[in-house]
Write an enzyme that holds these catalytic residues in place. Structure first.
Site, short mmCIF file in Angstrom:
data_model
loop_
_atom_site.label_atom_id
_atom_site.label_comp_id
_atom_site.label_asym_id
_atom_site.label_seq_id
_atom_site.Cartn_x
_atom_site.Cartn_y
_atom_site.Cartn_z
N LYS A 54 12.56 -6.07 1.80
CA LYS A 54 12.00 -6.64 3.11
C LYS A 54 13.13 -7.22 4.27
CE LYS A 54 7.53 -8.38 2.07
NZ LYS A 54 6.41 -7.20 2.14
N ARG B 285 -6.82 0.95 -3.29
CA ARG B 285 -8.33 0.78 -3.92
C ARG B 285 -9.01 0.40 -4.02
NH1 ARG B 285 -6.96 -6.08 -6.52
NH2 ARG B 285 -5.53 -6.24 -5.33
N GLY C 164 -6.36 -6.99 -1.08
CA GLY C 164 -5.14 -8.08 -1.30
C GLY C 164 -5.13 -9.24 -1.75
N GLN C 165 -4.14 -10.06 -2.10
CA GLN C 165 -4.93 -11.63 -2.06
C GLN C 165 -4.82 -11.92 -1.31
OE1 GLN C 165 -1.04 -13.75 -3.45
NE2 GLN C 165 -2.38 -16.22 -3.94
N TYR D 172 12.83 -6.40 -4.34
CA TYR D 172 11.56 -7.13 -3.04
C TYR D 172 12.42 -7.24 -1.95
CZ TYR D 172 7.68 -9.56 -1.62
OH TYR D 172 6.42 -10.31 -0.96
#
Ligand SMILES: NC(=O)c1ccc[n+]([C@@H]2O[C@H](COP(=O)([O-])OP(=O)(O)OC[C@H]3O[C@@H](n4cnc5c(N)ncnc54)[C@H](O)[C@@H]3O)[C@@H](O)[C@H]2O)c1
Length: 316
Positions: A148, A38, A13-14, A144
């Protein structure tokens, strides 16, 4: 000193790509195992070991931890804010169960450390908008943010109850040129640089005047590693640390880009992400992180813009 063996979950990911590369420089390529649901991100190919893995499969994760003699886990797999609003069940399930799987295994296998990021998304409309403090009213309105905030208290619980040394940062929106962002409300601040170079124009999905806390990826990676390498007695916050570098609005990032590309133009078409952005603070007070383990950012908006444009141009 014990040889650390690090497993990065969500490494494609990022953040994962850049964090994995940075950890490999410090700990040695073979001692940092990248993993993701992935396929391996092309930027990681040939740089060290990679395993394909689903963090929701606790048994498979447990086997990998034992088989590879893992001593630390960096858990980055999550559903981000904007994607989470489209699929709340999936976001809650992955963000919670993924964390609980890792914390349980860390406890059972006595891992030395765990890293798990929280987000400024824990804050909601009733939190202070300016210089939002470490401890304040926290009433998140996105799934989200709820996940968190709950996750922060699981980390706190596992530290106090079972001695799991899990550490956490509340990242602001992160801007980077290597790996693409993964469905957050601050993604516009990455897209804008790509479009500025390719099209000389950009349509922002956030309205003028929408100030949000942001950070350039090199600062975020350094903060993460400095937090994880700090002596245990310096880590006094066991939920998650506020972390800050800069705050800007869409028109301010556009103006910063215009210093390099004068013909760049900006238009505005706010969408469902506007209400998520409006629920968050505009700036964050990170004085507790600064005092406890010495955090200080290096990049402001103009320094980041210069670096982003140089690197994106050289990527072609
Ligand atoms: N990028 C930001 O601006 C930002 C800001 C605040 C907090 N964070 C947090 O940092 C962490 C990493 O964020 P990111 O921006 O790199 O996200 P991302 O979406 O770019 O990357 C997450 C990675 O996790 C992988 N993944 C998803 N489900 C998985 C599963 N079941 N098993 C294994 N891997 C799985 C995805 O394939 C993806 O490569 C997340 O916890 C996120 O909430 C990010």
């Amino acid at each position: 000193m014990k040889q650390e063996k690090i497993l990065v979950i969500g490494a494609s990911g990022q953040i994962g790509v850049e964090l994995t590369l940075a950890l490999r420089k410090i700990y040695g390529a073979q001692n940092v195992i990248a993993s993701d649901l992935r396929e391996q991100n092309p930027l990681l190919e040939g740089t060290g070991p990679y395993v394909s893995m689903d963090v929701m499969n606790k048994e498979m994760l447990h086997v990998q931890v034992i088989r590879q003699n893992v001593t630390q886990i960096y858990l980055l797999a999550a559903i981000l804010s904007a994607t989470g609003e489209k699929n709340p069940n999936l976001a809650w399930h992955l963000n919670m169960q993924g964390l609980l799987n890792v914390l349980d295994i860390a406890r059972e296998e006595k891992l030395t450390k765990v890293y798990w990021p929280s987000s400024i998304a824990v804050f909601g409309p009733t939190s202070p908008k300016q210089n939002c403090p470490q401890q304040t009213i926290i009433e998140p309105t996105t799934v989200y943010g709820i996940s968190k905030y709950a996750g922060e208290f699981w980390c706190n619980y596992y530290f106090h109850k079972f001695g799991v040394d899990v550490r956490s940062l509340r990242y602001p929106g992160l801007i980077s040129y290597k790996s693409a962002p993964g469905g957050g409300t601050t993604d516009y601040a990455v897209e804008i640089y790509h479009e500025a170079l390719a099209e000389k124009s950009y349509t922002s999905f956030l309205e003028k005047g929408t100030y949000l806390p942001m950070m350039y990826m090199p600062d975020a990676i350094r903060a993460t590693i400095e937090l994880m390498e700090a002596p245990i007695e310096k880590i006094k916050v066991r939920t998650s640390y506020n972390l800050s570098a800069m705050s800007f609005s869409p028109e301010e990032i556009a103006a910063s880009i215009q210093k390099h590309i004068p013909e760049f133009t900006m238009s505005y078409e706010p969408d469902y992400r506007q209400s998520i952005a409006d629920s968050w603070p505009q700036s964050i007070d990170d004085s507790v992180a600064r005092a406890d383990w010495g955090w200080a950012p290096e990049y402001n908006l103009d320094k980041m813009t210069a670096d982003m444009l140089t690197n994106l141009k050289s990527q072609g």
